[in-house]
Design a protein around this motif. Sequence first.
Motif, PDB file in Angstrom:
ATOM      1  N   ALA A 170       0.816  -1.222   0.000  1.00 43.69           N
ATOM      2  CA  ALA A 170       0.000   0.000   0.000  1.00 43.69           C
ATOM      3  C   ALA A 170       0.849   1.271   0.000  1.00 43.69           C
ATOM      4  O   ALA A 170       0.380   2.327  -0.425  1.00 43.69           O
ATOM      5  N   PHE A 171       2.095   1.187   0.473  1.00 44.37           N
ATOM      6  CA  PHE A 171       2.969   2.359   0.553  1.00 44.37           C
ATOM      7  C   PHE A 171       4.067   2.349  -0.505  1.00 44.37           C
ATOM      8  O   PHE A 171       5.045   3.082  -0.402  1.00 44.37           O
ATOM      9  N   GLU A 172       3.900   1.526  -1.541  1.00 40.88           N
ATOM     10  CA  GLU A 172       4.913   1.434  -2.586  1.00 40.88           C
ATOM     11  C   GLU A 172       5.128   2.772  -3.292  1.00 40.88           C
ATOM     12  O   GLU A 172       6.254   3.102  -3.681  1.00 40.88           O
ATOM     13  N   THR A 173       4.088   3.568  -3.440  1.00 47.40           N
ATOM     14  CA  THR A 173       4.257   4.876  -4.090  1.00 47.40           C
ATOM     15  C   THR A 173       5.216   5.759  -3.293  1.00 47.40           C
ATOM     16  O   THR A 173       5.996   6.510  -3.875  1.00 47.40           O
ATOM     17  N   ILE A 174       5.168   5.650  -1.964  1.00 45.51           N
ATOM     18  CA  ILE A 174       6.117   6.393  -1.131  1.00 45.51           C
ATOM     19  C   ILE A 174       7.531   5.879  -1.399  1.00 45.51           C
ATOM     20  O   ILE A 174       8.467   6.664  -1.544  1.00 45.51           O
ATOM     21  N   ILE A 216       9.350  -4.495  -0.864  1.00 46.25           N
ATOM     22  CA  ILE A 216       7.995  -4.747  -0.399  1.00 46.25           C
ATOM     23  C   ILE A 216       8.046  -5.860   0.646  1.00 46.25           C
ATOM     24  O   ILE A 216       8.750  -6.858   0.470  1.00 46.25           O
ATOM     25  N   LEU A 217       7.305  -5.676   1.744  1.00 48.19           N
ATOM     26  CA  LEU A 217       7.240  -6.675   2.812  1.00 48.19           C
ATOM     27  C   LEU A 217       6.483  -7.904   2.339  1.00 48.19           C
ATOM     28  O   LEU A 217       5.477  -7.754   1.663  1.00 48.19           O
ATOM     29  N   PRO A 218       6.908  -9.079   2.711  1.00 42.55           N
ATOM     30  CA  PRO A 218       8.198  -9.405   3.327  1.00 42.55           C
ATOM     31  C   PRO A 218       9.266  -9.516   2.246  1.00 42.55           C
ATOM     32  O   PRO A 218       9.040 -10.173   1.234  1.00 42.55           O
TER      33      PRO A 218
END
Length: 150
Positions: free
Chosen positions: A86-90, A104-106
């Motif tokens: 969800a925070f990949e854009t950041i 990306i986790l994990p």
Amino acid sequence: MADNGDNRFLIIGDVARLGPIMADAFAGHRIDGVHSYLEGIAEMPRTKTRGALVGYDPSCRKPDAALAAVKSVAGDLPVIYCCDPAFETIGRRLVNHGVEDYLILPPPASELDQVSGTASRETKQKWLQKEPEPPIPKAEELARLADILP
């Protein structure tokens, strides 16, 4: 084994999730963690560090500026951002502000080599030969496809 700091890795933010991942990937190395970007900026220069894995910090309103500051105190040390999809854009934005990469986790252990700055030649070769993953279709695309299929 005496620790002179050469083996230390720093986790900044999301210590609860990133700590066990780093402990598995870098067993035998010292791993310290702080819970916020501000603490990371203060901690980075205190002890010699090999690299930093940075997680999402929900208390930070300006992650671009905060990570640029982390990177400025880190100097040549690798700083890798690790987040939920969800925070990949950041993560993409932070790469433009000096962070070496985002995961990306994990994250797979092979990708964590980036944190040490010493990814093996074999690991780098695997990344280069990795097959591209097909894009994940969006809901609108699937709806259009469902409409045209009998």
